[in-house]
Scaffold this motif. Structure first.
Motif, PDB file in Angstrom:
ATOM      1  N   ASP A   1       0.810  -1.228   0.000  1.00  0.00           N
ATOM      2  CA  ASP A   1       0.000   0.000   0.000  1.00  0.00           C
ATOM      3  C   ASP A   1       0.840   1.273   0.000  1.00  0.00           C
ATOM      4  O   ASP A   1       0.282   2.373  -0.121  1.00  0.00           O
ATOM      5  CB  ASP A   1      -0.929   0.026   1.219  1.00  0.00           C
ATOM      6  CG  ASP A   1      -1.999  -1.047   1.163  1.00  0.00           C
ATOM      7  OD1 ASP A   1      -2.369  -1.441   0.036  1.00  0.00           O
ATOM      8  OD2 ASP A   1      -2.457  -1.485   2.230  1.00  0.00           O
ATOM      9  N   ARG A   2       2.144   1.146   0.162  1.00  0.00           N
ATOM     10  CA  ARG A   2       2.974   2.346   0.343  1.00  0.00           C
ATOM     11  C   ARG A   2       2.946   3.294  -0.855  1.00  0.00           C
ATOM     12  O   ARG A   2       3.083   4.504  -0.710  1.00  0.00           O
ATOM     13  CB  ARG A   2       4.412   1.931   0.676  1.00  0.00           C
ATOM     14  CG  ARG A   2       4.511   1.270   2.049  1.00  0.00           C
ATOM     15  CD  ARG A   2       5.919   0.867   2.408  1.00  0.00           C
ATOM     16  NE  ARG A   2       5.941   0.244   3.734  1.00  0.00           N
ATOM     17  CZ  ARG A   2       7.032  -0.242   4.310  1.00  0.00           C
ATOM     18  NH1 ARG A   2       8.205  -0.192   3.668  1.00  0.00           N
ATOM     19  NH2 ARG A   2       6.956  -0.788   5.512  1.00  0.00           N
ATOM     20  N   LYS A   3       2.763   2.738  -2.043  1.00  0.00           N
ATOM     21  CA  LYS A   3       2.699   3.603  -3.229  1.00  0.00           C
ATOM     22  C   LYS A   3       1.461   4.505  -3.194  1.00  0.00           C
ATOM     23  O   LYS A   3       1.415   5.545  -3.884  1.00  0.00           O
ATOM     24  CB  LYS A   3       2.706   2.754  -4.497  1.00  0.00           C
ATOM     25  CG  LYS A   3       1.505   1.821  -4.633  1.00  0.00           C
ATOM     26  CD  LYS A   3       1.617   0.966  -5.892  1.00  0.00           C
ATOM     27  CE  LYS A   3       0.398   0.032  -6.009  1.00  0.00           C
ATOM     28  NZ  LYS A   3       0.502  -0.841  -7.210  1.00  0.00           N
ATOM     29  N   LYS A   4       0.458   4.118  -2.392  1.00  0.00           N
ATOM     30  CA  LYS A   4      -0.752   4.934  -2.302  1.00  0.00           C
ATOM     31  C   LYS A   4      -0.537   6.213  -1.497  1.00  0.00           C
ATOM     32  O   LYS A   4      -1.395   7.083  -1.484  1.00  0.00           O
ATOM     33  CB  LYS A   4      -1.898   4.099  -1.712  1.00  0.00           C
ATOM     34  CG  LYS A   4      -2.310   2.948  -2.630  1.00  0.00           C
ATOM     35  CD  LYS A   4      -3.483   2.161  -2.101  1.00  0.00           C
ATOM     36  CE  LYS A   4      -3.850   1.031  -3.068  1.00  0.00           C
ATOM     37  NZ  LYS A   4      -5.008   0.243  -2.603  1.00  0.00           N
ATOM     38  N   THR A   5       0.608   6.309  -0.825  1.00  0.00           N
ATOM     39  CA  THR A   5       0.962   7.588  -0.196  1.00  0.00           C
ATOM     40  C   THR A   5       1.365   8.613  -1.252  1.00  0.00           C
ATOM     41  O   THR A   5       1.256   9.816  -1.012  1.00  0.00           O
ATOM     42  CB  THR A   5       2.129   7.402   0.796  1.00  0.00           C
ATOM     43  OG1 THR A   5       3.294   6.957   0.081  1.00  0.00           O
ATOM     44  CG2 THR A   5       1.787   6.404   1.881  1.00  0.00           C
ATOM     45  N   ILE A   6       1.812   8.128  -2.411  1.00  0.00           N
ATOM     46  CA  ILE A   6       2.221   9.024  -3.503  1.00  0.00           C
ATOM     47  C   ILE A   6       1.016   9.466  -4.320  1.00  0.00           C
ATOM     48  O   ILE A   6       0.891  10.645  -4.684  1.00  0.00           O
ATOM     49  CB  ILE A   6       3.248   8.328  -4.419  1.00  0.00           C
ATOM     50  CG1 ILE A   6       4.456   7.825  -3.603  1.00  0.00           C
ATOM     51  CG2 ILE A   6       3.706   9.270  -5.532  1.00  0.00           C
ATOM     52  CD1 ILE A   6       5.184   8.909  -2.851  1.00  0.00           C
ATOM     53  N   THR A   7       0.100   8.531  -4.602  1.00  0.00           N
ATOM     54  CA  THR A   7      -1.048   8.883  -5.448  1.00  0.00           C
ATOM     55  C   THR A   7      -1.977   9.890  -4.780  1.00  0.00           C
ATOM     56  O   THR A   7      -2.667  10.659  -5.460  1.00  0.00           O
ATOM     57  CB  THR A   7      -1.846   7.613  -5.828  1.00  0.00           C
ATOM     58  OG1 THR A   7      -2.234   6.923  -4.626  1.00  0.00           O
ATOM     59  CG2 THR A   7      -1.007   6.690  -6.684  1.00  0.00           C
ATOM     60  N   ILE A   8      -2.007   9.910  -3.447  1.00  0.00           N
ATOM     61  CA  ILE A   8      -2.875  10.850  -2.736  1.00  0.00           C
ATOM     62  C   ILE A   8      -2.190  12.196  -2.518  1.00  0.00           C
ATOM     63  O   ILE A   8      -2.840  13.182  -2.134  1.00  0.00           O
ATOM     64  CB  ILE A   8      -3.306  10.257  -1.368  1.00  0.00           C
ATOM     65  CG1 ILE A   8      -4.492  11.036  -0.745  1.00  0.00           C
ATOM     66  CG2 ILE A   8      -2.153  10.264  -0.380  1.00  0.00           C
ATOM     67  CD1 ILE A   8      -5.759  10.977  -1.523  1.00  0.00           C
ATOM     68  N   ALA A   9      -0.874  12.278  -2.759  1.00  0.00           N
ATOM     69  CA  ALA A   9      -0.105  13.489  -2.438  1.00  0.00           C
ATOM     70  C   ALA A   9      -0.665  14.758  -3.085  1.00  0.00           C
ATOM     71  O   ALA A   9      -0.813  15.782  -2.395  1.00  0.00           O
ATOM     72  CB  ALA A   9       1.365  13.288  -2.804  1.00  0.00           C
ATOM     73  N   PRO A  10      -0.989  14.783  -4.405  1.00  0.00           N
ATOM     74  CA  PRO A  10      -1.517  16.027  -4.992  1.00  0.00           C
ATOM     75  C   PRO A  10      -2.782  16.524  -4.294  1.00  0.00           C
ATOM     76  O   PRO A  10      -2.916  17.722  -4.013  1.00  0.00           O
ATOM     77  CB  PRO A  10      -1.789  15.640  -6.452  1.00  0.00           C
ATOM     78  CG  PRO A  10      -0.859  14.504  -6.714  1.00  0.00           C
ATOM     79  CD  PRO A  10      -0.804  13.735  -5.426  1.00  0.00           C
ATOM     80  N   PHE A  11      -3.715  15.600  -4.017  1.00  0.00           N
ATOM     81  CA  PHE A  11      -4.955  16.011  -3.348  1.00  0.00           C
ATOM     82  C   PHE A  11      -4.681  16.475  -1.917  1.00  0.00           C
ATOM     83  O   PHE A  11      -5.261  17.458  -1.453  1.00  0.00           O
ATOM     84  CB  PHE A  11      -5.966  14.859  -3.335  1.00  0.00           C
ATOM     85  CG  PHE A  11      -7.252  15.203  -2.650  1.00  0.00           C
ATOM     86  CD1 PHE A  11      -8.207  15.971  -3.294  1.00  0.00           C
ATOM     87  CD2 PHE A  11      -7.512  14.776  -1.352  1.00  0.00           C
ATOM     88  CE1 PHE A  11      -9.403  16.309  -2.660  1.00  0.00           C
ATOM     89  CE2 PHE A  11      -8.699  15.098  -0.709  1.00  0.00           C
ATOM     90  CZ  PHE A  11      -9.645  15.870  -1.369  1.00  0.00           C
ATOM     91  N   ALA A  12      -3.790  15.773  -1.216  1.00  0.00           N
ATOM     92  CA  ALA A  12      -3.474  16.136   0.168  1.00  0.00           C
ATOM     93  C   ALA A  12      -2.839  17.523   0.238  1.00  0.00           C
ATOM     94  O   ALA A  12      -3.177  18.330   1.116  1.00  0.00           O
ATOM     95  CB  ALA A  12      -2.538  15.095   0.785  1.00  0.00           C
ATOM     96  N   LEU A  13      -1.937  17.827  -0.687  1.00  0.00           N
ATOM     97  CA  LEU A  13      -1.299  19.151  -0.697  1.00  0.00           C
ATOM     98  C   LEU A  13      -2.304  20.236  -1.094  1.00  0.00           C
ATOM     99  O   LEU A  13      -2.261  21.359  -0.575  1.00  0.00           O
ATOM    100  CB  LEU A  13      -0.101  19.154  -1.647  1.00  0.00           C
ATOM    101  CG  LEU A  13       1.061  18.230  -1.227  1.00  0.00           C
ATOM    102  CD1 LEU A  13       2.162  18.241  -2.275  1.00  0.00           C
ATOM    103  CD2 LEU A  13       1.613  18.636   0.130  1.00  0.00           C
ATOM    104  N   PHE A  14      -3.207  19.906  -2.015  1.00  0.00           N
ATOM    105  CA  PHE A  14      -4.279  20.836  -2.372  1.00  0.00           C
ATOM    106  C   PHE A  14      -5.154  21.135  -1.153  1.00  0.00           C
ATOM    107  O   PHE A  14      -5.504  22.295  -0.882  1.00  0.00           O
ATOM    108  CB  PHE A  14      -5.120  20.243  -3.498  1.00  0.00           C
ATOM    109  CG  PHE A  14      -6.416  20.961  -3.745  1.00  0.00           C
ATOM    110  CD1 PHE A  14      -6.438  22.193  -4.376  1.00  0.00           C
ATOM    111  CD2 PHE A  14      -7.626  20.408  -3.338  1.00  0.00           C
ATOM    112  CE1 PHE A  14      -7.637  22.864  -4.596  1.00  0.00           C
ATOM    113  CE2 PHE A  14      -8.824  21.063  -3.552  1.00  0.00           C
ATOM    114  CZ  PHE A  14      -8.827  22.299  -4.189  1.00  0.00           C
ATOM    115  N   ALA A  15      -5.480  20.094  -0.380  1.00  0.00           N
ATOM    116  CA  ALA A  15      -6.276  20.273   0.839  1.00  0.00           C
ATOM    117  C   ALA A  15      -5.498  21.092   1.873  1.00  0.00           C
ATOM    118  O   ALA A  15      -6.085  21.896   2.607  1.00  0.00           O
ATOM    119  CB  ALA A  15      -6.663  18.918   1.419  1.00  0.00           C
ATOM    120  N   GLY A  16      -4.185  20.873   1.934  1.00  0.00           N
ATOM    121  CA  GLY A  16      -3.367  21.672   2.844  1.00  0.00           C
ATOM    122  C   GLY A  16      -3.428  23.144   2.497  1.00  0.00           C
ATOM    123  O   GLY A  16      -3.653  23.997   3.367  1.00  0.00           O
TER     124      GLY A  16
END
Length: 483
Positions: free
Chosen positions: A152-167
């Motif tokens: 599942d570790r690669k899923k930390t990368i796929t969510i990164a754009p949305f997470a930074l947008f939310a930040g």
């Protein structure tokens, strides 16, 4: 402020509003990564701005538990909420009470101190924006690394754009609010605007990854992940009222605060004009006065009272909320009764018959001689240690703001930057504050796991204080070049 903030939360819980808000969040997404971002980062940060004092973790953790999160993950995520929004939490209390009173001996002119606090508010917001934007992604990364499977570790990368947008959806309006309105509002308006923007983005599938992530099946969980607390299904899954009605007390609170703080309106001046005075206390030269109608705590209590009518609460439910609030506030009050006098003795220790300098000034000279120009890198860590010990950003600022300002003066560097780093570090220290860890662990029935939780939450705390320290060093460097 403590009494009013806790009363409003308890009233919302007893009226069914909190259950309605929770139910509304559950419909956002089945992806646990997005649930972390929306519920913990955005809603939790809003709770910090409106209530503070450990409230976000105590509410967010049970909510995540109800969504199928392991209790241990809910606690770690709930504690990480208490970072970026903490400095302006409880309507700016760490600034308006912590820094303002912590800098008691540094400024003899009230106007000069007010100008300093305004500049510090902006500087603090800039540092938090630069550092805090990455916190929602860090929440997801830590959750997947600790509780997910290796694949599942690669899923930390796929969510990164949305997470930074939310930040950024939180931190940019947070910064603008600090510049325009001051310290009471960034942690209220930043998360509220962020919630609206991110919910809209989710509906439009903007930056939403194609993959999803969930915890392993519960039968595969380690026994240490689960607590003894159970969530009442009716409280979480049954919508008690419409979302707008549930949010109405917070909307009223925000409107009342803005109207009373807007300098171009006469409301604030009128509220300030009604004073309670105590001149020459116990026949000394010390006098005190307060404007009770202008205090944020009074506006919180008024919002709670209005909720009684808006939500058509039964009298017994309101009385239950009131009793619970008195119990919690009394416990917090005992801490303050002993801590604040200790802080005041510490700050005013320069008034002595031996002619010695005050403790902050002596400590400032000693530390400045040893750390020298590296002090901006060290300063946030000092603030976080203060919060770790005292359990509060406000108390850390009360104890250490004067010390930090004195170090800056000794080194001939910007006091605004150094005191701002103190406030930022003290906010980050809430993630490892023993008081907060014990409180939220008790809520989900995880007593006895505090050591493990501390070893995990110290990682984002280190990130926060190191990043803030590096930014402080850069600020000081360029200020020396320009001035």
């Amino acid at each position: 402020i403590i009494f009013g903030a806790i009363l409003l939360i308890n009233v919302l819980q007893n009226s069914g509003a909190l259950a309605a808000i929770r139910n509304n969040f559950m419909q956002v997404s089945s992806d646990k990564r997005i649930q972390i971002i929306v519920i913990a980062w955005l809603f939790g940060s809003f709770l910090e701005g409106a209530a503070g004092f450990g409230t976000p973790a105590a509410i967010v953790a049970p909510l995540l538990l109800a969504l199928g999160f392991p209790a241990l993950s809910a606690v770690i995520i709930g504690l990480m909420v208490q970072s970026t929004s903490v400095t302006f939490g409880a309507m700016g209390t760490p600034i308006l009470v912590g820094l303002q009173n912590g800098l008691l001996s540094s400024f003899s002119n009230p106007g000069e101190k007010l100008a300093f606090l305004k500049s510090a508010t902006v500087c603090i917001a800039i540092i938090h924006t630069l550092v805090g934007t990455f916190i929602p992604w860090l929440m997801v990364v830590m959750t997947i690394l600790i509780f997910g499977e290796k694949k599942d570790r690669k899923k930390t990368i796929t969510i990164a754009p949305f997470a930074l947008f939310a930040g950024l959806s939180l931190t940019l309006p947070y910064l603008l609010t600090a510049i325009i309105l001051g310290p009471e509002f960034p942690s209220i308006f930043g998360p509220l605007i962020g919630l609206v923007v991110v919910r809209f983005a989710i509906r439009k599938r903007f930056l939403i990854p194609k993959d999803t992530w969930d915890f392993p099946e519960q039968r595969c969980w380690d026994s240490s992940w689960s607590g003894k607390a159970a969530v009442v299904a009716e409280d979480v899954h049954r919508p008690v009222m419409k979302p707008l009605k549930a949010w109405m007390p917070y909307i009223i609170l925000s409107v009342l605060l803005v109207l009373s703080r807007a300098p171009e309106l006469p409301i604030g001046a009128f509220l300030k004009s009604i004073k309670i005075k105590w001149p020459l206390i116990f026949k000394t030269s010390i006098s005190a006065e307060s404007s009770p109608l202008y205090l944020p705590g009074t506006i919180l209590i008024l919002s709670a009272l209005l909720t009684l009518f808006i939500h058509r609460m039964k009298a017994r439910d309101f009385v239950t909320a009131l009793k619970k609030t008195f119990r919690i506030s009394f416990a917090a009050g005992i801490v303050l009764v002993f801590t604040i006098p200790m802080v005041q003795i510490y700050i005013n220790s320069g008034m002595n018959s031996a002619g010695l300098n005050s403790m902050p000034v002596l400590l400032a000279g000693w530390t400045a001689d040893r750390f020298g120009s590296l002090w901006p890198l060290i300063s946030p860590g000092i603030g976080s240690i203060g919060a770790f010990i005292a359990g509060s950003n406000t108390l850390s600022n009360l104890m250490l703001a004067d010390f930090q300002y004195s170090v800056a003066a000794h080194l001939h560097i910007s006091g605004i930057v150094v005191v701002s780093l103190q406030a930022v570090g003290a906010a980050a220290g809430n993630m490892i504050a023993i008081h907060n860890i014990v409180a939220v662990s008790a809520v989900v029935g995880l007593i006895g796991k505090e050591g493990f939780i501390l070893r995990k939450t110290i990682l984002p705390t280190i990130y926060y204080v190191v990043a803030a320290g590096i930014i402080g060093m850069i600020f000081i460097h360029f200020m020396k070049m320009w001035f």
